[in-house]
Design an enzyme around this catalytic site. Structure first.
Site, PDB file in Angstrom:
ATOM      1  N   ASP A 176      28.783  15.310   5.691  1.00 14.93           N
ATOM      2  CA  ASP A 176      30.019  16.082   5.710  1.00 14.93           C
ATOM      3  C   ASP A 176      29.733  17.568   5.946  1.00 14.93           C
ATOM      4  O   ASP A 176      28.705  18.084   5.505  1.00 14.93           O
ATOM      5  CB  ASP A 176      30.732  15.902   4.361  1.00 14.93           C
ATOM      6  CG  ASP A 176      32.145  16.448   4.384  1.00 14.93           C
ATOM      7  OD1 ASP A 176      32.749  16.499   5.472  1.00 14.93           O
ATOM      8  OD2 ASP A 176      32.650  16.807   3.316  1.00 14.93           O
TER       9      ASP A 176
ATOM     10  N   TRP B  71      30.658  24.161   9.276  1.00 12.81           N
ATOM     11  CA  TRP B  71      29.450  24.774   9.832  1.00 12.81           C
ATOM     12  C   TRP B  71      29.777  25.480  11.142  1.00 12.81           C
ATOM     13  O   TRP B  71      29.347  26.621  11.385  1.00 12.81           O
ATOM     14  CB  TRP B  71      28.396  23.701  10.053  1.00 12.81           C
ATOM     15  CG  TRP B  71      27.074  24.180  10.555  1.00 12.81           C
ATOM     16  CD1 TRP B  71      25.984  24.541   9.805  1.00 12.81           C
ATOM     17  CD2 TRP B  71      26.685  24.348  11.931  1.00 12.81           C
ATOM     18  NE1 TRP B  71      24.942  24.921  10.616  1.00 12.81           N
ATOM     19  CE2 TRP B  71      25.343  24.815  11.929  1.00 12.81           C
ATOM     20  CE3 TRP B  71      27.319  24.138  13.139  1.00 12.81           C
ATOM     21  CZ2 TRP B  71      24.645  25.070  13.104  1.00 12.81           C
ATOM     22  CZ3 TRP B  71      26.634  24.405  14.314  1.00 12.81           C
ATOM     23  CH2 TRP B  71      25.308  24.866  14.292  1.00 12.81           C
TER      24      TRP B  71
ATOM     25  N   HIS C 159      29.831  19.002  15.485  1.00  7.59           N
ATOM     26  CA  HIS C 159      29.456  17.583  15.479  1.00  7.59           C
ATOM     27  C   HIS C 159      28.141  17.343  16.236  1.00  7.59           C
ATOM     28  O   HIS C 159      27.334  16.496  15.843  1.00  7.59           O
ATOM     29  CB  HIS C 159      30.575  16.739  16.085  1.00  7.59           C
ATOM     30  CG  HIS C 159      31.803  16.658  15.224  1.00  7.59           C
ATOM     31  ND1 HIS C 159      31.753  16.344  13.884  1.00  7.59           N
ATOM     32  CD2 HIS C 159      33.122  16.846  15.523  1.00  7.59           C
ATOM     33  CE1 HIS C 159      32.982  16.332  13.386  1.00  7.59           C
ATOM     34  NE2 HIS C 159      33.826  16.641  14.362  1.00  7.59           N
TER      35      HIS C 159
ATOM     36  N   SER D 266      34.936   7.409  10.063  1.00  2.03           N
ATOM     37  CA  SER D 266      35.736   6.569   9.173  1.00  2.03           C
ATOM     38  C   SER D 266      36.995   6.072   9.871  1.00  2.03           C
ATOM     39  O   SER D 266      37.408   6.605  10.915  1.00  2.03           O
ATOM     40  CB  SER D 266      36.117   7.346   7.913  1.00  2.03           C
ATOM     41  OG  SER D 266      37.127   8.298   8.197  1.00  2.03           O
TER      42      SER D 266
ATOM     43  N   GLU E  66      39.841   6.624   8.840  1.00  2.50           N
ATOM     44  CA  GLU E  66      40.796   7.727   8.755  1.00  2.50           C
ATOM     45  C   GLU E  66      40.559   8.807   9.804  1.00  2.50           C
ATOM     46  O   GLU E  66      41.459   9.598  10.107  1.00  2.50           O
ATOM     47  CB  GLU E  66      40.739   8.361   7.359  1.00  2.50           C
ATOM     48  CG  GLU E  66      41.214   7.468   6.223  1.00  2.50           C
ATOM     49  CD  GLU E  66      40.178   6.456   5.780  1.00  2.50           C
ATOM     50  OE1 GLU E  66      40.552   5.484   5.081  1.00  2.50           O
ATOM     51  OE2 GLU E  66      38.991   6.614   6.141  1.00  2.50           O
TER      52      GLU E  66
ATOM     53  N   TRP F 175      40.445   8.575  12.878  1.00  2.00           N
ATOM     54  CA  TRP F 175      41.288   8.418  14.065  1.00  2.00           C
ATOM     55  C   TRP F 175      42.508   9.324  14.011  1.00  2.00           C
ATOM     56  O   TRP F 175      43.141   9.580  15.055  1.00  2.00           O
ATOM     57  CB  TRP F 175      41.745   6.968  14.205  1.00  2.00           C
ATOM     58  CG  TRP F 175      40.662   6.001  14.558  1.00  2.00           C
ATOM     59  CD1 TRP F 175      40.125   5.039  13.756  1.00  2.00           C
ATOM     60  CD2 TRP F 175      39.980   5.887  15.809  1.00  2.00           C
ATOM     61  NE1 TRP F 175      39.152   4.331  14.423  1.00  2.00           N
ATOM     62  CE2 TRP F 175      39.042   4.826  15.686  1.00  2.00           C
ATOM     63  CE3 TRP F 175      40.062   6.575  17.029  1.00  2.00           C
ATOM     64  CZ2 TRP F 175      38.199   4.455  16.733  1.00  2.00           C
ATOM     65  CZ3 TRP F 175      39.220   6.197  18.066  1.00  2.00           C
ATOM     66  CH2 TRP F 175      38.310   5.154  17.919  1.00  2.00           C
TER      67      TRP F 175
ATOM     68  N   LEU G 218      12.229   0.793   9.083  1.00  5.21           N
ATOM     69  CA  LEU G 218      13.383   1.348   8.383  1.00  5.21           C
ATOM     70  C   LEU G 218      14.637   0.749   8.986  1.00  5.21           C
ATOM     71  O   LEU G 218      14.774   0.684  10.211  1.00  5.21           O
ATOM     72  CB  LEU G 218      13.432   2.877   8.533  1.00  5.21           C
ATOM     73  CG  LEU G 218      14.708   3.555   8.015  1.00  5.21           C
ATOM     74  CD1 LEU G 218      14.731   3.556   6.485  1.00  5.21           C
ATOM     75  CD2 LEU G 218      14.831   4.986   8.544  1.00  5.21           C
TER      76      LEU G 218
ATOM     77  N   ARG H 208      33.392  13.492  -3.888  1.00  5.93           N
ATOM     78  CA  ARG H 208      34.085  12.206  -3.783  1.00  5.93           C
ATOM     79  C   ARG H 208      33.320  11.315  -2.817  1.00  5.93           C
ATOM     80  O   ARG H 208      32.491  11.792  -2.047  1.00  5.93           O
ATOM     81  CB  ARG H 208      35.522  12.394  -3.314  1.00  5.93           C
ATOM     82  CG  ARG H 208      35.673  13.135  -1.999  1.00  5.93           C
ATOM     83  CD  ARG H 208      37.133  13.341  -1.617  1.00  5.93           C
ATOM     84  NE  ARG H 208      37.251  14.083  -0.370  1.00  5.93           N
ATOM     85  CZ  ARG H 208      37.297  15.409  -0.281  1.00  5.93           C
ATOM     86  NH1 ARG H 208      37.218  16.140  -1.388  1.00  5.93           N
ATOM     87  NH2 ARG H 208      37.407  16.008   0.886  1.00  5.93           N
TER      88      ARG H 208
ATOM     89  N   SER I  48      34.986   9.082  -0.671  1.00  2.64           N
ATOM     90  CA  SER I  48      35.774   8.984   0.570  1.00  2.64           C
ATOM     91  C   SER I  48      35.764   7.600   1.214  1.00  2.64           C
ATOM     92  O   SER I  48      35.513   7.467   2.408  1.00  2.64           O
ATOM     93  CB  SER I  48      35.305  10.050   1.575  1.00  2.64           C
ATOM     94  OG  SER I  48      35.536  11.343   1.072  1.00  2.64           O
TER      95      SER I  48
END
Length: 248
Positions: free
Chosen positions: A32, A37, A49, A77, A79, A81, A143, A202, A204
């Protein structure tokens, strides 16, 4: 010896003693702060981004060095969109660019990539690149990198319940194992540690089922500035804690 057995064997020790420490083998990160930034630097959100996409690589490399086996990151996420068409479009382009840029090194370093969530709403070209990345890294085992894309924890739980109903599973046959088997990626290990950047406190809608007993570390660092040292610091904070899983 399991992690739970080791913790039970350490009940008589003080939390500050080295013997109570353990290594987080499975980590989840809510990445986040890209927008803030960029804003602080007078840049566009898209540039934030892009900086965030570049921040992932050193974190993955440090995780490998520290013996982390599973790393799950929240990339986009359900959300997200609702953000502006311009920002969502830029994010889709950045995801595709990142896959193209990082694929060769991920293969060379033994990283296995899996996407969790939905992908049917993504552009066709991006869907194809996702599939290609999974195929190219499918045989790797150093990994596991889980990228949550178009992901929502509540949506995952609803879909799992629908699958159980569609399969005709009887109520008395539903337990935690049966439910977990219907999640997007049943083989994703429950994170030992969740890290969230940017100072927000949180989770989220991220990995609601899997985070039931995870330790949480919140840091003020914005995601593009989060790197190797910040990951080491978060793991050190985890190592100082005692995990009881509801016991004493």
């Amino acid at each position: 010896m399991s992690l739970l057995a080791r913790i039970r064997g350490l009940r008589g020790l003080r939390p500050s003693e080295p013997e109570t420490r353990d290594v987080a083998r499975s980590i989840a990160i809510i990445m986040d702060g890209n927008g803030r930034w960029a804003s602080r630097r007078g840049l566009s959100v898209a540039e934030g981004h892009r900086a965030g996409s570049r921040a992932l690589r050193p974190v993955v490399e440090t995780a490998i060095d520290l013996g982390v086996e599973s790393l799950a990151v929240y990339a986009f996420s359900t959300e997200n969109w609702t953000r502006s068409e311009e920002e969502v479009g830029a994010l889709m382009e950045i995801f595709a660019e990142t896959i193209e840029r990082e694929l060769p090194d991920l293969v060379a370093q033994g990283v296995r990539v899996r996407f969790i969530g939905r992908r049917d709403r993504a552009p066709t070209e991006l869907q194809q690149r996702m599939e290609g990345l999974e195929a190219e890294t499918g045989g790797n085992a150093r990994l596991s990198l889980w990228i949550a894309f178009d992901y929502g924890g509540r949506a995952e739980l609803v879909e799992a319940a629908r699958r159980l109903v569609a399969a005709g599973v009887q109520p008395e046959d539903i337990d935690e194992n049966a439910f977990a088997a219907q999640l997007y990626a049943p083989e994703l290990p429950d994170p030992d540690l969740l890290i969230r950047t940017s100072g927000e406190l949180r989770i989220s809608n991220f990995l609601l089922w899997q985070l039931a007993y995870s330790e949480l570390v919140f840091v003020d660092t914005l995601w593009p500035d989060f790197g190797s040292q910040q990951l080491r610091d978060a793991l050190a904070a985890y190592a100082r804690r005692r995990r009881r899983f509801g016991g004493r």
